[in-house]
Design a protein around this motif. Structure first.
Motif, PDB file in Angstrom:
ATOM      1  N   MET A  93     -12.074  56.598   7.934  1.00  0.00           N
ATOM      2  CA  MET A  93     -13.113  57.178   8.775  1.00  0.00           C
ATOM      3  C   MET A  93     -13.809  56.053   9.539  1.00  0.00           C
ATOM      4  SD  MET A  93     -14.726  60.168   6.423  1.00  0.00           S
ATOM      5  CE  MET A  93     -14.369  59.731   4.734  1.00  0.00           C
ATOM      6  N   PRO A  94     -13.168  55.551  10.606  1.00  0.00           N
ATOM      7  CA  PRO A  94     -13.712  54.396  11.313  1.00  0.00           C
ATOM      8  C   PRO A  94     -15.076  54.644  11.963  1.00  0.00           C
ATOM      9  CG  PRO A  94     -11.878  55.340  12.534  1.00  0.00           C
ATOM     10  CD  PRO A  94     -11.939  56.051  11.215  1.00  0.00           C
ATOM     11  N   LYS A  95     -15.432  55.882  12.245  1.00  0.00           N
ATOM     12  CA  LYS A  95     -16.720  56.160  12.902  1.00  0.00           C
ATOM     13  C   LYS A  95     -17.811  56.557  11.915  1.00  0.00           C
ATOM     14  CE  LYS A  95     -14.808  57.206  17.359  1.00  0.00           C
ATOM     15  NZ  LYS A  95     -14.923  57.980  18.565  1.00  0.00           N
ATOM     16  N   ARG A  96     -17.503  56.548  10.617  1.00  0.00           N
ATOM     17  CA  ARG A  96     -18.495  56.906   9.607  1.00  0.00           C
ATOM     18  C   ARG A  96     -19.526  55.784   9.485  1.00  0.00           C
ATOM     19  NH1 ARG A  96     -17.672  57.658   3.140  1.00  0.00           N
ATOM     20  NH2 ARG A  96     -19.815  58.254   2.753  1.00  0.00           N
ATOM     21  N   PRO A  97     -20.815  56.125   9.474  1.00  0.00           N
ATOM     22  CA  PRO A  97     -21.832  55.073   9.335  1.00  0.00           C
ATOM     23  C   PRO A  97     -21.781  54.443   7.938  1.00  0.00           C
ATOM     24  CG  PRO A  97     -22.855  57.253   9.372  1.00  0.00           C
ATOM     25  CD  PRO A  97     -21.389  57.448   9.624  1.00  0.00           C
ATOM     26  N   ASP A  98     -22.131  53.183   7.853  1.00  0.00           N
ATOM     27  CA  ASP A  98     -22.134  52.456   6.591  1.00  0.00           C
ATOM     28  C   ASP A  98     -23.488  52.664   5.907  1.00  0.00           C
ATOM     29  OD1 ASP A  98     -21.366  50.825   4.524  1.00  0.00           O
ATOM     30  OD2 ASP A  98     -21.865  48.965   5.580  1.00  0.00           O
ATOM     31  N   VAL A  99     -23.583  53.720   5.088  1.00  0.00           N
ATOM     32  CA  VAL A  99     -24.814  54.051   4.376  1.00  0.00           C
ATOM     33  C   VAL A  99     -24.506  54.246   2.900  1.00  0.00           C
ATOM     34  CG1 VAL A  99     -25.934  55.121   6.374  1.00  0.00           C
ATOM     35  CG2 VAL A  99     -24.575  56.515   4.840  1.00  0.00           C
ATOM     36  N   GLN A 100     -25.503  54.035   2.064  1.00  0.00           N
ATOM     37  CA  GLN A 100     -25.356  54.221   0.623  1.00  0.00           C
ATOM     38  C   GLN A 100     -25.495  55.709   0.286  1.00  0.00           C
ATOM     39  OE1 GLN A 100     -24.521  51.814  -1.565  1.00  0.00           O
ATOM     40  NE2 GLN A 100     -24.276  50.589   0.287  1.00  0.00           N
ATOM     41  N   PRO A 101     -24.887  56.158  -0.832  1.00  0.00           N
ATOM     42  CA  PRO A 101     -25.024  57.553  -1.240  1.00  0.00           C
ATOM     43  C   PRO A 101     -26.481  57.903  -1.541  1.00  0.00           C
ATOM     44  CG  PRO A 101     -23.424  56.385  -2.610  1.00  0.00           C
ATOM     45  CD  PRO A 101     -24.054  55.395  -1.708  1.00  0.00           C
TER      46      PRO A 101
END
Length: 85
Positions: free
Chosen positions: A72-80
């Motif tokens: 998922m290259p466009k998924r933001p890098d966020v924590q659960p």
């Protein structure tokens, strides 16, 4: 995961007799605008469908796709979040 790192989907139609026509019309179709939807080419094939004259399989064939393993290259890098599992 598809060969080459692509994505896979299993699709069932309300009218199974239309599967061959759907594959014929969708295979090698280019989709996406490059902004909101990533550009890609759809590749379709029939799987688990007997060919003309072949005996029907006794059991349906199953395919497992693990969504968390898809690229998922466009998924933001966020924590659960606290309620995510």
């Amino acid at each position: 995961r598809a060969a080459g790192g692509g994505r896979l989907a299993h699709v069932e139609l309300k009218i199974p007799e239309n599967m061959s026509k759907a594959v014929e019309q969708l295979h090698d179709t280019k989709v996406g605008d490059g902004d909101l939807i990533e550009e890609c080419t759809i590749e379709c094939e029939l799987a688990g469908v007997p060919s003309a004259g072949a005996a029907r399989p006794a059991e349906p064939q199953r395919l497992a796709v693990f969504l968390d393993e898809l690229p998922m290259p466009k998924r933001p890098d966020v924590q659960p979040g606290p309620q995510d599992r």
